[in-house]
Design an enzyme around this catalytic site. Sequence first.
Site, PDB file in Angstrom:
ATOM      1  N   SER A  60       0.835  -1.199   0.000  1.00 60.20           N
ATOM      2  CA  SER A  60       0.000   0.000   0.000  1.00 60.20           C
ATOM      3  C   SER A  60       0.876   1.257   0.000  1.00 60.20           C
ATOM      4  O   SER A  60       1.822   1.361   0.792  1.00 60.20           O
ATOM      5  CB  SER A  60      -0.876  -0.044   1.262  1.00 60.20           C
ATOM      6  OG  SER A  60      -1.683   1.087   1.367  1.00 60.20           O
ATOM      7  N   LYS A  79     -17.713  12.993  -6.629  1.00 63.96           N
ATOM      8  CA  LYS A  79     -16.839  14.135  -6.964  1.00 63.96           C
ATOM      9  C   LYS A  79     -17.184  14.612  -8.380  1.00 63.96           C
ATOM     10  O   LYS A  79     -18.171  15.305  -8.524  1.00 63.96           O
ATOM     11  CB  LYS A  79     -15.388  13.740  -6.727  1.00 63.96           C
ATOM     12  CG  LYS A  79     -15.261  13.243  -5.246  1.00 63.96           C
ATOM     13  CD  LYS A  79     -13.911  13.285  -4.677  1.00 63.96           C
ATOM     14  CE  LYS A  79     -13.814  12.515  -3.363  1.00 63.96           C
ATOM     15  NZ  LYS A  79     -14.517  13.084  -2.213  1.00 63.96           N
TER      16      LYS A  79
HETATM   17  C1  PLP Z   1      -8.619   9.075  -2.462  1.00 66.24           C
HETATM   18  C2  PLP Z   1     -10.012   8.954  -1.966  1.00 66.24           C
HETATM   19  N1  PLP Z   1     -10.609   7.753  -2.010  1.00 66.24           N
HETATM   20  C3  PLP Z   1     -11.873   7.586  -1.572  1.00 66.24           C
HETATM   21  C4  PLP Z   1     -12.595   8.648  -1.071  1.00 66.24           C
HETATM   22  C5  PLP Z   1     -13.998   8.431  -0.603  1.00 66.24           C
HETATM   23  O1  PLP Z   1     -14.906   8.793  -1.587  1.00 66.24           O
HETATM   24  P1  PLP Z   1     -16.381   9.252  -1.172  1.00 66.24           P
HETATM   25  O2  PLP Z   1     -16.298  10.717  -0.878  1.00 66.24           O
HETATM   26  O3  PLP Z   1     -17.229   8.896  -2.335  1.00 66.24           O
HETATM   27  O4  PLP Z   1     -16.743   8.470   0.051  1.00 66.24           O
HETATM   28  C6  PLP Z   1     -12.018   9.919  -1.001  1.00 66.24           C
HETATM   29  C7  PLP Z   1     -12.788  11.066  -0.470  1.00 66.24           C
HETATM   30  O5  PLP Z   1     -12.428  12.183  -0.481  1.00 66.24           O
HETATM   31  C8  PLP Z   1     -10.681  10.072  -1.456  1.00 66.24           C
HETATM   32  O6  PLP Z   1     -10.074  11.257  -1.373  1.00 66.24           O
END
Ligand code: PLP
Length: 405
Positions: A138, A249
Site C-alpha cells: 500500500s 466528486k
Molecule cells: C482518495 C479517496 N478515495 C476515496 C474517497 C472516498 O470517496 P467518497 O467521498 O465517495 O466516500 C475519497 C474522499 O475524499 C478520497 O479522497
Amino acid sequence: MDYAAHFSSYLSQLKTEGRYRYFVDLERAVGQFPKAFWRPTPDAAAREVTVWCSNDYLGLGQHPEVLAAMHQALDQYGAGAGGTRNISGNTHEHVLLEQDLAAFHKKPAALVFGSGYLANQTALASLGKLLPGCIFFSDADNHASIIEGLRHSGCEKRIFRHNDVQHLEELLQATPAGAPKVIVFESVYSMGGAVAPIREICTLAELYGALTYIDEVHAVGLYGPTGAGVAEREGLAHRITFINATMGKAFGLMGGYIAGPRDMVDAIRSAAPGFIFTTALPPVLCAGARVSMKLIQAGQALRETLYKHVALAKKSLTDAGFPVLEGDTHIVPLMVNEATRCRQISNWLLHNQNIYVQPINYPTVPRGTERLRLTPSPLHTPAHIANLVQALEAAWVCDDLSVAA
Ligand SMILES: Cc1ncc(COP(=O)(O)O)c(C=O)c1O
C-alpha cells in the site's frame, strides 16, 4: 471516569492545536456554481460566497440534464431503494448503472456501493479475506478508506514510500513468490495532486504476480479521452485489476464503485458486509449518475476548460509569489504549513472576502504541511481567479486575522 471532562478535554486539545473541525453552513444554488450562500450562524442572513474547495469538479451536480433525470426518476420510482441490494433494493437503475460503469472502464463487471469510502473499505477488506495469506502493498499516502479496508482485511501489509517504485520492488522481492499479493494505490493523490507511476506499478505487479487496485476517485471525470481516469489516459486500464472511484466528486452526486474481473467482483458482491448489510443507493441517484457519466464521456470540452482554468489559477498564484505545490493535476495546494494560521486565513477569507476555502490540517495531511486546497473548475472564470489572488494577497499581509466569532 469523568466522561464529560474527558470529551471536553479532547475537544479543547483539538482547538488548541488548531485542528478542531468547524463546518461551514452552505446553501448551494442551482445555476450559480461556484457561488453559494453562507450563513455565519443558522439564524443569520445568507451571504454570497465563491466556493474554492468543492469536489463537484465539473459542476455536474447542478447540470440541467442530471437534474431532469433525477426529477423523472424521483417521480417514477419514489424516494428510496426500499431495501438492501439483496432484499428488495436491487432496482433496474442499479443494474443499468453497473452495466454502464463496467463499459465506462472497459471491465467485465462493476459493483456500486453507498460511497467511495465504503467501496474501498469493504471491497479491500473482503478481497483480503477471500485470498488466504494475502499480502497488501500500500502506498504510504493512501486514503483513510484504503487504510481502514486493509486493517479490516486482517492481512499483512507492506507500506511503500509514496510513489516509490524502487521501494515497492524491494518489498515485493522480500515476499514469498507464491503468496497472493495486491498492490493498492491512487492515481491522483487528493491533497498534493501527485500522480502515480501507474505503468511501473503494473510492470512490477505482472513481474511479481500481484493484483492491482487503483483508486481513481480524484481522476474519474477529469482525465482520459472519455474521462475514465488517468489509467485510461495512459492506456493502462487493461493492465489494472480493479478500478475504484466515486460518484461523489466529478459525477456531482454520491456513491462509489469498483470495476474489475467478473468473478472477482461477484465474489466481493457475495462477501462484502459493507455492500450486503446496508440499504441500496436510491434509484434517483443511480439515474443521475448515469446521465453524469454520459456527460463525462462526451465532456472533453469541459475538461479542456477545466485545465485552462487550473493553469491560469496556478500561474496567477505563482506569479503573485504564493507557495503553490507543483503538480500536473487540477488540485492546487497552497501551502501554509501551520495549523492555526491555516485556519485563520480560511476564516478571514470567508468573513472578509466572501471566499470559501476549507483549511486542510492534520490528520488529513501531516503536521507542518497544512494547506488551502484550491480546486478551480470549468465554472471558475478568470475574474473569479483574479479575485481569489487579490483576496489571498490581502490575507497574506494582514497583521490581524481574527474575525468576530
Ligand atoms: C482518495 C479517496 N478515495 C476515496 C474517497 C472516498 O470517496 P467518497 O467521498 O465517495 O466516500 C475519497 C474522499 O475524499 C478520497 O479522497
